[in-house]
Each structure stands twice: as C-alpha cells, then as structure tokens.
Design an enzyme around this catalytic site. Structure first.
Site, PDB file in Angstrom:
ATOM      1  N   ARG A  86       1.666  12.034  -8.264  1.00 44.19           N
ATOM      2  CA  ARG A  86       1.041  11.361  -9.406  1.00 44.19           C
ATOM      3  C   ARG A  86      -0.307  11.992  -9.682  1.00 44.19           C
ATOM      4  O   ARG A  86      -1.137  12.086  -8.784  1.00 44.19           O
ATOM      5  CB  ARG A  86       0.828   9.878  -9.098  1.00 44.19           C
ATOM      6  CG  ARG A  86       2.095   9.098  -9.089  1.00 44.19           C
ATOM      7  CD  ARG A  86       1.825   7.621  -9.202  1.00 44.19           C
ATOM      8  NE  ARG A  86       1.060   7.064  -8.107  1.00 44.19           N
ATOM      9  CZ  ARG A  86       0.733   5.788  -8.014  1.00 44.19           C
ATOM     10  NH1 ARG A  86       1.103   4.951  -8.959  1.00 44.19           N
ATOM     11  NH2 ARG A  86       0.063   5.347  -7.000  1.00 44.19           N
ATOM     12  N   THR A 124      -4.173  10.406 -14.723  1.00 45.19           N
ATOM     13  CA  THR A 124      -3.254   9.866 -15.742  1.00 45.19           C
ATOM     14  C   THR A 124      -2.146   9.023 -15.127  1.00 45.19           C
ATOM     15  O   THR A 124      -1.468   8.278 -15.832  1.00 45.19           O
ATOM     16  CB  THR A 124      -2.580  11.012 -16.510  1.00 45.19           C
ATOM     17  OG1 THR A 124      -1.766  11.751 -15.585  1.00 45.19           O
ATOM     18  CG2 THR A 124      -3.600  11.951 -17.143  1.00 45.19           C
ATOM     19  N   ASP A 138      -0.079   2.252   0.857  1.00 42.07           N
ATOM     20  CA  ASP A 138       0.560   3.538   0.565  1.00 42.07           C
ATOM     21  C   ASP A 138       1.726   3.730   1.539  1.00 42.07           C
ATOM     22  O   ASP A 138       1.527   3.907   2.738  1.00 42.07           O
ATOM     23  CB  ASP A 138      -0.463   4.670   0.722  1.00 42.07           C
ATOM     24  CG  ASP A 138       0.119   5.981   0.219  1.00 42.07           C
ATOM     25  OD1 ASP A 138      -0.415   6.527  -0.758  1.00 42.07           O
ATOM     26  OD2 ASP A 138       1.134   6.457   0.780  1.00 42.07           O
ATOM     27  N   ASP A 162       1.699   7.006   3.629  1.00 40.40           N
ATOM     28  CA  ASP A 162       0.695   6.992   4.690  1.00 40.40           C
ATOM     29  C   ASP A 162       1.106   6.060   5.835  1.00 40.40           C
ATOM     30  O   ASP A 162       0.897   6.368   7.003  1.00 40.40           O
ATOM     31  CB  ASP A 162      -0.667   6.538   4.138  1.00 40.40           C
ATOM     32  CG  ASP A 162      -1.378   7.652   3.384  1.00 40.40           C
ATOM     33  OD1 ASP A 162      -1.046   8.833   3.623  1.00 40.40           O
ATOM     34  OD2 ASP A 162      -2.236   7.346   2.548  1.00 40.40           O
TER      35      ASP A 162
HETATM   36  N1  URA Z   1       2.993   4.127  -3.945  1.00 38.83           N
HETATM   37  C1  URA Z   1       2.740   3.488  -2.783  1.00 38.83           C
HETATM   38  O1  URA Z   1       2.959   4.025  -1.696  1.00 38.83           O
HETATM   39  N2  URA Z   1       2.256   2.233  -2.849  1.00 38.83           N
HETATM   40  C2  URA Z   1       2.016   1.605  -4.005  1.00 38.83           C
HETATM   41  O2  URA Z   1       1.591   0.461  -3.992  1.00 38.83           O
HETATM   42  C3  URA Z   1       2.297   2.298  -5.205  1.00 38.83           C
HETATM   43  C4  URA Z   1       2.769   3.563  -5.156  1.00 38.83           C
END
Ligand code: URA
Length: 219
Positions: A114, A118, A210, A213
């Site tokens: 991403r 944007t 995330d 992560d």
């Molecule tokens: N990607 C993620 O890992 N967590 C989110 O909350 C949104 C996108």
C-alpha cells in the site's frame, strides 16, 4: 439467443463465520498480549475453520469403492480444481492452515504494497499456475481494510481469465467489504468478523494491528 443484458448480475454471499470456536480464537488473536507463536498458531487454526466454510459448496460426485465389508457408492470432490492465492505477505499466514485441508491445491502469490500516502495498491509480484483460468480461486488475506488490495488482486485474476473466485479474510472492515462488494459482486466472501472503522493509516479498528508484523514478529 438469450439477451444477457436482461439478466441481473449474480450477487454472491457474504458469510460471517460465527461459530464459537472461531469467535473464541478471533478474540485471542486480537489481544495485544498474544505472543507471536500463539498468534501464528491461532491464525492457522482459524484459517482451517474458515476454509471448511468456504468450501461448503464444492461440487461432488459419487464413486464406487469397496470397504472391507461391502461395495458402496461414496461422495468425493469433483468439478474445478482449486488454487489458493495469497496476497503477500500476511496472506501466507493463512496458507498453511488452508493447505492442511486442501493438500492438493495449487498456490499463487500476489505481491501488493500500500502506498502509505494514497493507500492505493502497487503490484510488485504476480506468480500463478499456468492453468489458473481453469481453476476455482480462493484469494486469502487476513485483513480486508480499505478493500483496495483485494479489488486490485481480483481485477488482476479476472484479467488472467479466472471466472470463479472466492475471498477469505479474518477481519473485514465495513468500508472494505462495501467497496469489494461493489467492485466484485460475483465474488463470495467468507470472514470471521466485520469491524466498523478504519483509522487514518488504513488500519482496521479495533482490528488486531498489523497482521504481517504479528505473524512474523517484525515489530
Ligand atoms: N493490514 C493489517 O495488517 N491490519 C490492518 O488493520 C489493515 C491492513
């Protein structure tokens, strides 16, 4: 000849898997106290349970077998072969659990990141089986946030000739779900939860943070 413009488009289902085992495990993966090893194990278990629901309508045929006691007609899977497509990198956390249940499935990978400004998806990797267009494709990514990556992945797979698609995620945001439904109403969606909000960074609130992560311990 049939006038296809008169046929309304098929709207596929959205299934929220509210089974107690799934919901219990989703609570554990959401918690910030869950360690990396437990997070990974729980995601694997949840993906198995979601796969069970996502494959509920697979085509079947009956074959003749013999048990040690008697001959019988018994059901087996038939129809299109499967391909699981992981949206890198968090999608890979879902694959192992899915392959536990679908060991013969082929696997494709799409790399999308991403743009932090944007939030638009940029493709950096696309590797699919050669016969992808003949397969039922199940796209996996734990988090359906803005929906931009999911929409881009499905666009790309349709461009490659895929006609039968499903999308499986762990948590969907309401916004992402709405966007995905609008762009790809023919794609059935299976999720364990729908959360109402996204924050300014595109993270699902309350979500689980995330997913990449947390799966790989990179933060
Ligand atoms: N990607 C993620 O890992 N967590 C989110 O909350 C949104 C996108």
């Amino acid at each position: 000849m049939t006038d296809l413009s008169a046929v309304p488009p098929v709207t596929a289902s959205v299934m929220v898997v509210d089974h107690p085992l799934v919901q219990h495990k989703v609570t554990l993966v959401r918690s910030e106290d869950t360690t990396t090893d437990n997070f990974r194990r729980l995601v694997r278990e949840i993906s198995q349970l979601l796969t069970y629901e996502a494959t509920r309508d697979l085509a079947m045929e009956t074959i003749a077998i013999k048990t040690p006691i008697a001959p019988m007609q018994s059901p087996v899977l038939s129809g299109k072969k499967l391909c699981l497509v992981s949206i890198l990198r968090a999608g890979n956390g879902f694959l192992d659990g899915m392959l536990d249940l679908l060991p013969a499935a082929r696997v494709g990978h799409i790399g999308l990141y991403r743009d932090p400004e944007t939030l638009e998806p940029i493709e950096y990797y696309f590797k699919m089986p050669e016969d992808i267009h003949e397969r039922l494709v199940i796209v996996v990514d734990p988090m359906l946030a803005t929906g931009n990556s999911a929409i881009a992945a499905l666009n790309r797979l349709k461009e490659a000739g895929v006609s039968t698609l499903k999308y499986v995620c762990l948590i969907a945001s309401r916004q992402g779900l709405t966007a995905l439904r609008a762009a790809h109403p023919d794609v059935a969606i299976v999720t364990a939860a729908i959360d109402e909000e996204l924050n300014e960074h595109g993270y699902i609130v309350p979500g689980l943070g995330d997913a990449g992560d947390r799966l790989y311990g990179t933060k």
